[in-house]
Enzyme design. Sequence first.
Site, PDB file in Angstrom:
ATOM      1  N   LYS A  95       0.887  -1.174   0.000  1.00 48.66           N
ATOM      2  CA  LYS A  95       0.000   0.000   0.000  1.00 48.66           C
ATOM      3  C   LYS A  95       0.920   1.217   0.000  1.00 48.66           C
ATOM      4  O   LYS A  95       1.341   1.689   1.048  1.00 48.66           O
ATOM      5  CB  LYS A  95      -0.909  -0.032   1.233  1.00 48.66           C
TER       6      LYS A  95
HETATM    7  C1  LIG Z   1      -6.313   0.406   1.002  1.00 47.03           C
HETATM    8  C2  LIG Z   1      -6.845  -0.141  -0.267  1.00 47.03           C
HETATM    9  C3  LIG Z   1      -7.960  -1.002  -0.300  1.00 47.03           C
HETATM   10  C4  LIG Z   1      -8.752  -1.368   0.924  1.00 47.03           C
HETATM   11  O1  LIG Z   1      -8.025  -2.117   1.837  1.00 47.03           O
HETATM   12  P1  LIG Z   1      -8.505  -2.277   3.336  1.00 47.03           P
HETATM   13  O2  LIG Z   1      -7.420  -3.037   3.986  1.00 47.03           O
HETATM   14  O3  LIG Z   1      -9.791  -3.021   3.322  1.00 47.03           O
HETATM   15  O4  LIG Z   1      -8.686  -0.906   3.880  1.00 47.03           O
HETATM   16  C5  LIG Z   1      -8.331  -1.521  -1.527  1.00 47.03           C
HETATM   17  N1  LIG Z   1      -7.687  -1.203  -2.663  1.00 47.03           N
HETATM   18  C6  LIG Z   1      -6.626  -0.368  -2.671  1.00 47.03           C
HETATM   19  C7  LIG Z   1      -5.966  -0.051  -3.955  1.00 47.03           C
HETATM   20  C8  LIG Z   1      -6.176   0.184  -1.486  1.00 47.03           C
HETATM   21  O5  LIG Z   1      -5.122   1.008  -1.503  1.00 47.03           O
END
Ligand SMILES: *Cc1c(COP(=O)(O)O)cnc(C)c1O
Length: 312
Positions: free
Chosen positions: A156
């Site tokens: 992320k």
């Molecule tokens: C953060 C994110 C999500 C959602 O992830 P969670 O862990 O459920 O908050 C989905 N897709 C992308 C591209 C993200 O950056």
Amino acid sequence: MDRHPIWFNGKLVPFEEAKIHVLSHVVHYGSSVFEGIRCYNTARGPAVFRLREHMRRLLDSARIYRMEVPYTLEELEAAALETIRASGLKACYIRPVVFRGMGSLGVNPLKNPVEVAIAVWDWGAYLGDEALEQGVDVQVSTWNRMAPNTLPAMAKAGANYANAALVKMEAVLNGYSEGIMLSVDGYVAEGSGENLFLVRDGVIYTAPLTLSILPGITRDAVITLARDLGYTVIEQPIPREALYIADELFFTGTAAEITPIRSVDRYTIGQGRRGPVTEALQRAFFEIVREGKDPYGWLTFVEVPREASVSS
Ligand SMILES: *Cc1c(COP(=O)(O)O)cnc(C)c1O
């Protein structure tokens, strides 16, 4: 934005003091990884949803980018809880970010300091309260999710959000709430910051991690809740046109929670409002975060209960 204290490189500082230099590596090259976490004001007190999994993913994201985080998982968990307590907020969004600070401005950042901040703020439903019931209108984006082995999709990373912002801006300027990205080979991947689920004939489908989606923690929770409610959940590549003939579609994410989709590219999905499977999953999810019931061990309570804090 609320001006709550920010945990910055090991200690809480006033909001105004959590600053970086314009020549920090991150400003030029997007060298950051981050998390989005929610603290809910449950009936049993404020509690963070899946704190450990989020901090673990933060450390995983940092590791992928060869960033050495000078704090342990436990220290990061404690820091988040400390930041929430200092804010006085009962419910909030928590934003930990790890980034490359000032040093060399070459491409190689290995000698730059790795800095860590955790901020909290008050945040309601990401796509709107009404969206949780009525659903949102979305488009398939003209932008793809990054190809495998380009930007690592499992991290992320701030850099990924250059792509996410293109998707989101395009959608909003076209009058939609969000965009759905296809993978480079044309399968349904996810929203700019949400994973996507499809329901057809009572079976739930979602994209596999091999399609360069972000391994969402809400996605994982929803798969668990759905299976425990007796639904079949299948992770498989979903062709674009399957969206248009779905009975139900919904997004999942920390920010979006479980948000129904009522139309895609102006095709009405189902009855054009939240469907029964989406509603059942929302009910199961919100029961945990609103009631504070915790059969899966997903909640970390912010205030230590009195009995537990008595030292032996
Ligand atoms: C953060 C994110 C999500 C959602 O992830 P969670 O862990 O459920 O908050 C989905 N897709 C992308 C591209 C993200 O950056």
